[in-house]
Scaffold this motif. Structure first.
Motif, PDB file in Angstrom:
ATOM      1  N   SER A  18      -9.354   5.368  -1.469  1.00  0.00           N
ATOM      2  CA  SER A  18      -7.695   4.864  -1.175  1.00  0.00           C
ATOM      3  C   SER A  18      -7.222   5.859  -1.205  1.00  0.00           C
ATOM      4  O   SER A  18      -5.669   5.680  -0.762  1.00  0.00           O
ATOM      5  N   GLU A  19      -7.251   6.448  -2.472  1.00  0.00           N
ATOM      6  CA  GLU A  19      -6.175   7.458  -3.049  1.00  0.00           C
ATOM      7  C   GLU A  19      -5.733   9.037  -1.902  1.00  0.00           C
ATOM      8  O   GLU A  19      -4.548   9.060  -1.896  1.00  0.00           O
ATOM      9  N   ASN A  20      -7.136   9.307  -1.239  1.00  0.00           N
ATOM     10  CA  ASN A  20      -6.759   9.792   0.609  1.00  0.00           C
ATOM     11  C   ASN A  20      -6.285   9.459   1.651  1.00  0.00           C
ATOM     12  O   ASN A  20      -5.757  10.090   2.179  1.00  0.00           O
ATOM     13  N   LEU A  21      -6.756   7.801   1.579  1.00  0.00           N
ATOM     14  CA  LEU A  21      -5.944   7.453   2.758  1.00  0.00           C
ATOM     15  C   LEU A  21      -4.617   7.613   3.438  1.00  0.00           C
ATOM     16  O   LEU A  21      -4.049   7.930   4.621  1.00  0.00           O
ATOM     17  N   PRO A  22      -2.963   7.998   2.208  1.00  0.00           N
ATOM     18  CA  PRO A  22      -1.796   8.419   2.912  1.00  0.00           C
ATOM     19  C   PRO A  22      -2.235   9.870   3.260  1.00  0.00           C
ATOM     20  O   PRO A  22      -1.164   9.839   4.944  1.00  0.00           O
ATOM     21  N   LEU A  23      -2.715  11.133   3.338  1.00  0.00           N
ATOM     22  CA  LEU A  23      -2.921  11.820   3.103  1.00  0.00           C
ATOM     23  C   LEU A  23      -3.990  11.991   4.872  1.00  0.00           C
ATOM     24  O   LEU A  23      -3.160  12.931   5.959  1.00  0.00           O
ATOM     25  N   VAL A  24      -4.677  10.993   4.821  1.00  0.00           N
ATOM     26  CA  VAL A  24      -5.431  11.243   6.172  1.00  0.00           C
ATOM     27  C   VAL A  24      -4.588  10.726   7.005  1.00  0.00           C
ATOM     28  O   VAL A  24      -4.495  11.366   8.451  1.00  0.00           O
ATOM     29  N   MET A  25      -3.813   9.614   6.861  1.00  0.00           N
ATOM     30  CA  MET A  25      -3.244   8.756   7.871  1.00  0.00           C
ATOM     31  C   MET A  25      -1.731   9.599   8.215  1.00  0.00           C
ATOM     32  O   MET A  25      -1.904   9.240   9.487  1.00  0.00           O
ATOM     33  N   LYS A  26      -1.462  10.758   7.223  1.00  0.00           N
ATOM     34  CA  LYS A  26      -0.174  10.939   7.722  1.00  0.00           C
ATOM     35  C   LYS A  26      -0.452  12.440   8.738  1.00  0.00           C
ATOM     36  O   LYS A  26       0.360  12.192   9.731  1.00  0.00           O
ATOM     37  N   SER A  27      -1.523  12.818   8.867  1.00  0.00           N
ATOM     38  CA  SER A  27      -1.921  13.835   9.784  1.00  0.00           C
ATOM     39  C   SER A  27      -2.451  12.847  11.348  1.00  0.00           C
ATOM     40  O   SER A  27      -1.850  14.186  11.890  1.00  0.00           O
ATOM     41  N   THR A  52     -13.921  -1.954  -0.022  1.00  0.00           N
ATOM     42  CA  THR A  52     -12.567  -1.018   0.455  1.00  0.00           C
ATOM     43  C   THR A  52     -12.725  -0.730   1.296  1.00  0.00           C
ATOM     44  O   THR A  52     -11.025  -1.129   2.114  1.00  0.00           O
ATOM     45  N   LEU A  53     -13.259  -0.862   2.390  1.00  0.00           N
ATOM     46  CA  LEU A  53     -13.073  -0.740   3.278  1.00  0.00           C
ATOM     47  C   LEU A  53     -13.376  -2.258   3.853  1.00  0.00           C
ATOM     48  O   LEU A  53     -12.663  -2.151   5.184  1.00  0.00           O
ATOM     49  N   THR A  54     -13.132  -3.628   3.940  1.00  0.00           N
ATOM     50  CA  THR A  54     -12.837  -4.169   3.684  1.00  0.00           C
ATOM     51  C   THR A  54     -11.682  -4.902   3.810  1.00  0.00           C
ATOM     52  O   THR A  54     -11.143  -5.676   4.811  1.00  0.00           O
ATOM     53  N   GLY A  55     -10.995  -3.890   2.533  1.00  0.00           N
ATOM     54  CA  GLY A  55      -9.669  -4.445   2.564  1.00  0.00           C
ATOM     55  C   GLY A  55      -9.225  -3.579   3.718  1.00  0.00           C
ATOM     56  O   GLY A  55      -7.669  -4.188   4.553  1.00  0.00           O
ATOM     57  N   MET A  56      -9.082  -2.169   4.274  1.00  0.00           N
ATOM     58  CA  MET A  56      -9.031  -1.254   5.274  1.00  0.00           C
ATOM     59  C   MET A  56      -8.720  -2.462   5.789  1.00  0.00           C
ATOM     60  O   MET A  56      -7.946  -2.459   7.091  1.00  0.00           O
ATOM     61  N   LEU A  57      -9.931  -3.301   6.401  1.00  0.00           N
ATOM     62  CA  LEU A  57     -10.251  -3.838   8.249  1.00  0.00           C
ATOM     63  C   LEU A  57      -8.810  -4.211   7.725  1.00  0.00           C
ATOM     64  O   LEU A  57      -8.247  -5.083   9.255  1.00  0.00           O
ATOM     65  N   GLY A  59      -7.304  -1.054  -1.291  1.00  0.00           N
ATOM     66  CA  GLY A  59      -7.988  -0.630   0.379  1.00  0.00           C
ATOM     67  C   GLY A  59      -7.013  -1.059   1.485  1.00  0.00           C
ATOM     68  O   GLY A  59      -6.330  -0.568   2.213  1.00  0.00           O
ATOM     69  N   ALA A  60      -6.136  -2.174   1.351  1.00  0.00           N
ATOM     70  CA  ALA A  60      -5.729  -3.197   2.192  1.00  0.00           C
ATOM     71  C   ALA A  60      -4.545  -2.220   2.062  1.00  0.00           C
ATOM     72  O   ALA A  60      -3.815  -2.629   2.790  1.00  0.00           O
ATOM     73  N   LEU A  61      -3.632  -2.396   1.084  1.00  0.00           N
ATOM     74  CA  LEU A  61      -2.365  -2.565   0.791  1.00  0.00           C
ATOM     75  C   LEU A  61      -2.282  -0.826   0.956  1.00  0.00           C
ATOM     76  O   LEU A  61      -0.917  -0.434   1.201  1.00  0.00           O
ATOM     77  N   LYS A  62      -3.306   0.288   0.344  1.00  0.00           N
ATOM     78  CA  LYS A  62      -2.847   1.784   0.947  1.00  0.00           C
ATOM     79  C   LYS A  62      -2.981   2.037   2.314  1.00  0.00           C
ATOM     80  O   LYS A  62      -1.982   2.830   3.074  1.00  0.00           O
ATOM     81  N   SER A  63      -3.665   1.228   3.596  1.00  0.00           N
ATOM     82  CA  SER A  63      -3.218   1.046   4.743  1.00  0.00           C
ATOM     83  C   SER A  63      -2.802   0.725   5.563  1.00  0.00           C
ATOM     84  O   SER A  63      -2.405   0.854   6.450  1.00  0.00           O
ATOM     85  N   GLY A  64      -1.383   0.013   4.483  1.00  0.00           N
ATOM     86  CA  GLY A  64      -0.020  -0.847   5.358  1.00  0.00           C
ATOM     87  C   GLY A  64       0.158  -1.840   5.186  1.00  0.00           C
ATOM     88  O   GLY A  64       0.611  -2.036   6.451  1.00  0.00           O
ATOM     89  N   ILE A  65      -0.098  -3.177   4.720  1.00  0.00           N
ATOM     90  CA  ILE A  65      -0.748  -3.934   4.962  1.00  0.00           C
ATOM     91  C   ILE A  65       0.897  -4.554   4.397  1.00  0.00           C
ATOM     92  O   ILE A  65       1.669  -3.826   3.815  1.00  0.00           O
TER      93      ILE A  65
END
Length: 478
Positions: free
Chosen positions: A466-475, A418-423, A250-256
């Motif tokens: 996590s797999e969908n995160l890059p797609l969502v953030m791209k938009s 996953t949310l904890t890593g994203m945060l 979650g952290a890595l896919k969120s761009g840390i």
């Protein structure tokens, strides 16, 4: 997209009067806005019944009925509890009759039933004639629309015995808390806010797509890994290695920018092949408990998959003595106090964990989430992310954000990790903490929503988020 309590709405109305705004005109504005919204849902061939009560909510219904009839809709107005009892509503009723329009006794079958019986000034349970009308309406096969909030629902809490079962609710000026609380939210159906000309804002709001677009920015070309923060994740145990994997992904896919995972040697061996982008600190929980925090860390997340309470407490005690931003989840959540510090403390309980923290039943918390989350945040000087349907973000300054994204597919182990890593990623990289946290929660739910567009919710895994995160953030990148 602001949220107002019942008392706040009353104060806003009074302020409007004291400022010289004509209350008669505000009710006219409400009725007109309702007409424009309702006319998009019905046809002129539909047989429409507006049930209006004695208060100002009924006055809004009277104006709505006038607009519908004067614009060619087959609409009837019923006053099951008698003529309006407030001055402004009665003036509009007088104007209604002066236009040659009549009051009907409901009879036969209706295609549309509009509830304008009770407003924010009333509390359940329903009684007498109003209770009978709601039961009759709920038994009908008709499109059901509520004005401001369904009759039988309180404005501020979720405790509801019976209420009008709306398919659409048009909230005037702003949402009411009960639209987002268990016990009441299902009575609202689809909600939409209608402006009636009042300028006031609130410290509580729904985090919208527009909010995300204005605060989430595309990364600039000259950036490097140090630009986007360095985070420490203390997670995972030999019994629960997956928690650290999910949080780390979650952290890595969120761009840390850089991530160090502190976990056991056994878990490190498993994760190294799955997350080669991360660095690893063997026995990291014990090391931090002894005061050894890696250099250059911007923020730390602790809790997912941790089973040793004593080691966790020691590590958290040391972390709280630092100025790092802290995300505290799962195994690190318990009843405790927090010292004043420069770095923010972000707690991420689900209702069961929060129940143990504040010693209030989870069912009671769910019906009054705003109150309990904000009270805890203000008392302890922390940020509370109370997870669940309409996840709440409560801040120590009294502000509150409701997240509208997500679905029942998230009701599965590992999605919170996953949310904890994203945060951790968002807090490490962003300077403005409030939108950073709100965006992380928004994207978490939006990723689940993207999955549900093509798949059954029950089949979703935490790793799918996590797999969908890059797609969502791209938009949303600006």
């Amino acid at each position: 997209m602001y949220i107002f309590t019942g008392d706040e709405i009353k104060k806003i109305d009074q302020t409007a009067q004291n400022s010289g705004m004509d209350v008669y005109t505000l009710m006219e504005n409400a009725g007109k806005a309702l007409y424009e919204a309702v006319s998009d849902l019905v046809t002129r061939e539909s047989r429409i019944l507006v049930m209006a009560g004695k208060g100002n909510n009924g006055g809004d219904g009277i104006v709505l009925s006038r607009y519908l009839q004067q614009n060619g809709f087959h609409c009837e107005l019923a006053l099951p509890d008698g003529k309006p009892g407030t001055e402004t509503a009665f003036k509009h009723f007088t104007y209604y009759t002066a236009c040659g329009l009549k009051v009907s006794e409901r009879e036969g079958k209706y295609d549309v039933i509009i509830d304008a019986l009770l407003g924010v000034g009333t509390s359940p349970p329903l009684r007498g004639k109003i209770a009978q009308e709601v039961r009759w309406a709920n038994s009908q096969q008709a499109l059901k629309i509520a004005v401001d909030l369904p009759t039988g629902v309180s404005a501020d809490h979720g405790k509801t015995d019976e209420a009008f079962q709306a398919e659409f609710t048009f909230c005037l000026h702003g949402f009411k808390p009960s639209a987002f609380l268990e016990g009441s939210t299902d009575f609202f159906g689809v909600t939409r806010v209608l402006s009636i000309g009042l300028p006031q804002q609130s410290n509580w709001q729904v985090w919208t797509e527009e909010n995300v677009r204005s605060t989430f920015h595309k990364r600039f070309a000259g950036a490097h890994k140090g630009t986007f923060g360095t985070g420490l994740l203390l997670a995972g145990s030999d019994e629960m290695p997956g928690s650290s994997l999910l949080a780390g992904k979650g952290a890595l896919k969120s761009g840390i920018g850089k991530l160090t995972i502190g976990t056991t040697r056994f878990v490190s061996g498993i994760l190294a092949g799955q997350l080669p982008e991360a660095m690893y600190k063997h026995d990291g929980l014990e090391a931090v408990g002894e005061g050894n925090v890696p250099d250059g860390i911007n923020a730390c997340a602790i809790g997912p998959g941790l089973s040793d309470e004593e080691k966790t407490d020691r590590a958290l005690e040391h972390l709280l003595s630092t100025d790092l931003h802290l995300v505290i989840d799962a195994g690190a959540l318990k009843k405790r106090t927090y010292p004043k510090r420069k770095g923010s403390v972000i707690l991420t309980p689900h209702p069961g964990e929060f129940s143990r923290m504040i010693e209030v039943s989870a069912s009671e918390i769910q019906k009054n989430r705003f109150h309990y989350a904000l009270s805890y945040a203000e008392e302890h000087g922390v940020i509370v992310i109370l997870k669940g349907r309409y996840t709440l973000l409560a801040f120590p300054d009294g502000s509150l954000i409701v997240n509208p994204t997500g679905n029942a597919g998230l009701a599965k182990g590992g999605t919170g990790d996953t949310l904890t890593g994203m945060l951790l990623a968002f807090v490490s990289a962003e300077k403005d903490l409030k939108p950073a946290i709100a965006n992380a929660v928004y994207f978490h739910g939006a990723s689940a929503d993207l999955w549900a567009q093509k798949n059954a919710q029950r089949g979703m895994l935490a790793s799918d988020v996590s797999e969908n995160l890059p797609l969502v953030m791209k938009s949303f990148e600006q």
